[in-house]
Design an enzyme around this catalytic site. Structure first.
Site, short mmCIF file in Angstrom:
data_model
loop_
_atom_site.label_atom_id
_atom_site.label_comp_id
_atom_site.label_asym_id
_atom_site.label_seq_id
_atom_site.Cartn_x
_atom_site.Cartn_y
_atom_site.Cartn_z
CE LYS A 1 -3.72 2.07 2.25
NZ LYS A 1 -4.64 2.22 4.29
CB SER B 1 -7.45 4.67 3.02
OG SER B 1 -6.86 2.86 3.26
CB SER C 1 -8.60 1.87 5.86
OG SER C 1 -8.92 2.95 6.21
#
Length: 495
Positions: free
Chosen positions: A80, A155, A179
């Site tokens: 990520k 996210s 998330s």
């Protein structure tokens, strides 16, 4: 090619060690899948192809010499874009960081590399991890592999989309409000939110580089993958104390009891009255309970004696105090935040808006922060942790929905989500079932358990006892045998 890109990471690692496939061949398969599919998904935002190819060649050469770099020797992974990667652009989706190239790895990245993994790229995400969708300043929005008109969540949306579509076998996400869990649910993959402070988040953005370490509660790092086995393997590699983050305690991995199905005692929630879920999600949860009961698991519908409404308010107070000094205050960010708060305050069912009350909670804290208020919120959080510990004690695990909604169509942040004809406030639609366990810091595994009539995935949270992740993963694996199953979306393989 399609067999390789949908093969779990732990199996790829064994295949590379056994020399039945080379690290170069595995990397080539993933790079080919990225070329084929990423243009419509926007899941990968930065590729490190040249260095990844060099590292894959070195991995194969090392094996010929009898060298083994570790359990993930030669396995390509993605990370990520919130986690710093040495020598590789890390932006967190924020325009000020568009050219930021860290000199060091985030701790979780360094630990994966130490296990032999090859970082081939970064996954797209919500700007500064601040949304339940994955929109940013720098890259196109991430689309859900099951329906490009829908969000994969946020996210960690790029992370979940990449795993789902076979662009990566393993990735590290982060979670402060859901998330890891919401994108896993929206995309039909597996995710682990560890206990708060179990895994170091050193090198995670936010905080924006150069700022003080402000996020001291609720932010966790954890894996997203296509199998429980990969969650367990990855977690065992990234967990543990870190000199860069002294608040992470040196607690050893727990030893699971490996109870048989018939000896498990599982609590089950299909919905909370405060937060009515979509009919398809409630039906899926009821089907799960029936299947588990038929398999001999002792499963009982149960709601903890826990003030979920107050917990929501305390969550937002603690989160605001954590974030207030870690986020930039440039004009565009403030403007976007105010627009979001206006939509959040005015859209959706009025009763649910009043229950949610995000703008009032967040703004009152933001405009008048003080140590007394912060410590009062932490004291309330301590009480909620103790209460949830006591409530979960008789059970091996608690199962419940991940969100009120399956994946929804792309929209502005704060725009209401329609659930069975009812407009639900944006934050509540995705966060009502994740935030209680962010507040208390309990570990959660998400597994896929079904699909909506429209073919969108439905996930389920399995909540365990704090500091008992290995036990939780063992329980999740038993439950997964009965009700879970990763399936890739149509159109992403040659089958």
């Amino acid at each position: 090619m399609s067999d390789l890109v949908f093969t779990p990471a732990y199996q790829l690692a064994q295949m590379i060690r056994d020399r039945t496939v080379s690290a170069v061949e595995v990397l080539d398969a993933y790079l080919e899948q990225i070329v084929k599919c990423n243009s419509q998904l926007n899941a990968i935002c930065t590729l490190d192809e040249e260095r990844a190819r060099q590292r894959a060649r070195e991995a194969d050469e090392a094996l010929t010499r009898g060298e083994n770099w570790g359990i993930l020797h030669g396995v390509p992974v993605t990370i990520k874009d919130a986690f710093e990667t040495a020598g590789l652009r890390t932006t967190a989706g924020y325009k000020t960081l568009k050219d930021y190239i860290p000199k060091t790895d985030a701790t979780v990245v360094a630990r994966l590399r130490a296990s032999g993994a090859i970082v081939m790229g970064k996954t797209n995400m919500a700007k500064l991890t601040g949304d339940y969708q994955s929109h940013s300043d720098l890259f196109p929005q991430v689309n859900n592999p099951w329906n490009l008109e829908c969000t994969p969540g946020g996210s960690s949306g790029g992370t979940a989309a990449a795993i789902t579509a076979g662009l990566s076998p393993l990735d590290i996400g982060s979670d402060i409000a859901g998330s890891i869990r919401q994108p896993s649910h929206f995309c039909g993959v597996y995710g682990l939110k560890p206990t708060d402070r179990r895994v170091s988040t050193a090198g995670h953005i936010p905080e924006v580089p150069g700022m003080s370490h402000c996020i001291r509660q609720m932010l966790v790092a954890g894996p997203i993958a296509r199998s429980i086995e990969d969650l367990r393997l990855c977690f065992s590699l990234i967990v543990g104390a870190d000199p860069r983050q002294p608040e992470v305690p040196p607690i050893p991995l727990d030893s699971p009891n490996y109870k048989s199905l018939s000896n498990l005692r599982i609590a089950w929630i299909d919905e909370l009255n405060l937060y009515p879920v979509a009919r398809s999600i409630k039906s899926a949860m009821q089907a799960v309970a029936q299947k588990l009961s038929n398999a001999g698991i002792k499963i009982e519908q149960w709601i903890p004696k826990y003030d979920f409404e107050l917990a929501w308010q305390v969550y937002y107070t603690v989160a605001t105090y954590n974030l207030i000094y870690s986020l930039p205050l440039d004009f565009s960010y403030i403007r976007e935040s105010l627009a979001f708060l206006l939509r959040e305050a005015t859209q959706g069912d009025r009763a649910l808006r009043q229950l949610s009350n995000v703008p009032k909670i967040g703004l009152s804290t933001f405009l008048n922060p003080n140590l007394k208020g912060y410590y009062a919120a932490l004291t309330q959080r301590d009480r909620f942790i103790a209460e949830m510990d006591a409530e979960l004690e008789p059970w091996d695990a608690l199962t419940c929905p991940v969100a009120m909604t399956p994946a929804f169509t792309h929209r502005l942040q704060g725009e209401a989500v329609v659930i069975d004809g009812r407009k639900v406030p944006y934050q509540m639609a995705s966060g009502a079932y994740t935030k209680p366990f962010s507040l208390t810091g309990h570990p959660v595994v998400v597994i896929p358990v079904g699909y909506t009539p429209d073919g969108l995935p439905i996930g389920m949270q399995i909540v365990g006892k704090r500091w008992r992740e290995m036990e939780l993963l063992a329980i999740a694996q038993e439950i997964n045998k009965v009700v879970g199953n990763f399936q890739h979306p149509p159109g992403y393989s040659d089958d």
